[in-house]
Scaffold this motif. Structure first.
Motif, short mmCIF file in Angstrom:
data_model
loop_
_atom_site.label_atom_id
_atom_site.label_comp_id
_atom_site.label_asym_id
_atom_site.label_seq_id
_atom_site.Cartn_x
_atom_site.Cartn_y
_atom_site.Cartn_z
N ASN A 49 0.84 -1.19 0.00
CA ASN A 49 0.00 0.00 0.00
C ASN A 49 0.88 1.25 0.00
OD1 ASN A 49 -2.08 1.80 0.31
ND2 ASN A 49 -2.55 1.24 2.41
N ILE A 50 0.72 2.10 -1.03
CA ILE A 50 1.44 3.37 -1.14
C ILE A 50 0.42 4.44 -1.52
CG2 ILE A 50 3.33 4.63 -2.24
CD1 ILE A 50 4.62 1.92 -2.88
N PRO A 51 -0.26 5.04 -0.52
CA PRO A 51 -1.29 6.03 -0.83
C PRO A 51 -0.77 7.20 -1.67
CG PRO A 51 -1.43 5.36 1.46
CD PRO A 51 -0.16 4.78 0.91
N THR B 244 6.26 3.74 6.43
CA THR B 244 5.47 3.18 5.33
C THR B 244 5.13 1.70 5.57
OG1 THR B 244 7.42 2.49 4.09
CG2 THR B 244 6.59 4.74 3.68
N ASP B 245 4.19 1.25 4.78
CA ASP B 245 3.79 -0.16 4.79
C ASP B 245 5.01 -1.03 4.49
OD1 ASP B 245 1.97 -2.30 4.93
OD2 ASP B 245 1.60 -2.22 2.78
N PHE B 246 5.82 -0.60 3.52
CA PHE B 246 7.05 -1.33 3.18
C PHE B 246 7.96 -1.45 4.41
CE2 PHE B 246 11.53 -1.27 1.94
CZ PHE B 246 11.60 -2.38 1.11
N ALA B 247 8.17 -0.32 5.11
CA ALA B 247 9.06 -0.32 6.27
C ALA B 247 8.56 -1.24 7.37
CB ALA B 247 9.23 1.10 6.80
N GLN B 248 7.26 -1.15 7.68
CA GLN B 248 6.75 -1.99 8.76
C GLN B 248 6.83 -3.47 8.40
OE1 GLN B 248 3.90 -4.02 9.18
NE2 GLN B 248 3.10 -3.66 7.13
N SER B 249 6.64 -3.79 7.11
CA SER B 249 6.71 -5.20 6.71
C SER B 249 8.15 -5.72 6.77
CB SER B 249 6.11 -5.42 5.33
OG SER B 249 6.89 -4.81 4.33
N GLU B 250 9.11 -4.85 6.46
CA GLU B 250 10.52 -5.23 6.55
C GLU B 250 10.96 -5.41 8.00
OE1 GLU B 250 13.05 -5.61 3.90
OE2 GLU B 250 11.12 -5.99 2.93
N LEU B 251 10.44 -4.56 8.89
CA LEU B 251 10.82 -4.63 10.31
C LEU B 251 10.21 -5.84 11.01
CD1 LEU B 251 10.47 -0.87 11.27
CD2 LEU B 251 12.59 -2.20 11.30
N GLY B 252 9.01 -6.20 10.62
CA GLY B 252 8.30 -7.28 11.30
C GLY B 252 7.47 -6.73 12.44
#
Length: 124
Positions: A2-4, A28-36
């Motif tokens: 998701n990238i609004p 971002t969604d990308f960052a939170q998914s990479e962090l776990g």
């Protein structure tokens, strides 16, 4: 991923929503998914004036701790108090309830990336 479209972004994976002279900031969604799974968000800069790319806090996930970088210059005016008890909001709703700080903008915001530029950066 998701990238609004209505938000602006940084190379450090923060998002910015600018309304007048107030910027709401999160990761971002990308960052939170990479962090776990995020277990703790620390921001001790409320009331401080910071420049672009200065650290305004940290986010702690199960496996790592990452600095949070200011995407705009300004004074940190508010912290999302919900994150003290529910840091997982950053994972479940990074662009909504998982926002981190609000900043009274005092500098130029033209260096922020568009959604398209950010999507290209992360290969989305």
């Amino acid at each position: 991923m998701n990238i609004p479209q209505e938000l602006k972004y940084t190379k450090d994976h923060e998002w910015v929503k600018i309304e007048g002279d107030i910027a709401t900031i999160g990761i971002t969604d990308f960052a939170q998914s990479e962090l776990g799974d995020i277990v703790y968000v620390e921001v001790e800069t409320v009331g401080d004036s910071l420049d672009v790319e200065e650290v305004f806090g940290t986010v702690e996930a199960v496996k790592t701790v990452s600095d949070l970088f200011m995407p705009v210059s300004g004074e940190v005016t508010e912290l999302n108090e919900k994150l003290a008890d529910e840091p997982e909001l950053v994972n479940s709703d990074p662009y909504g309830e998982g926002w981190m700080v609000k900043v009274k903008v005092s500098g130029d915001t033209s260096s922020l990336m568009s959604a398209e530029e950010y999507a290209e950066l992360v290969g989305a």
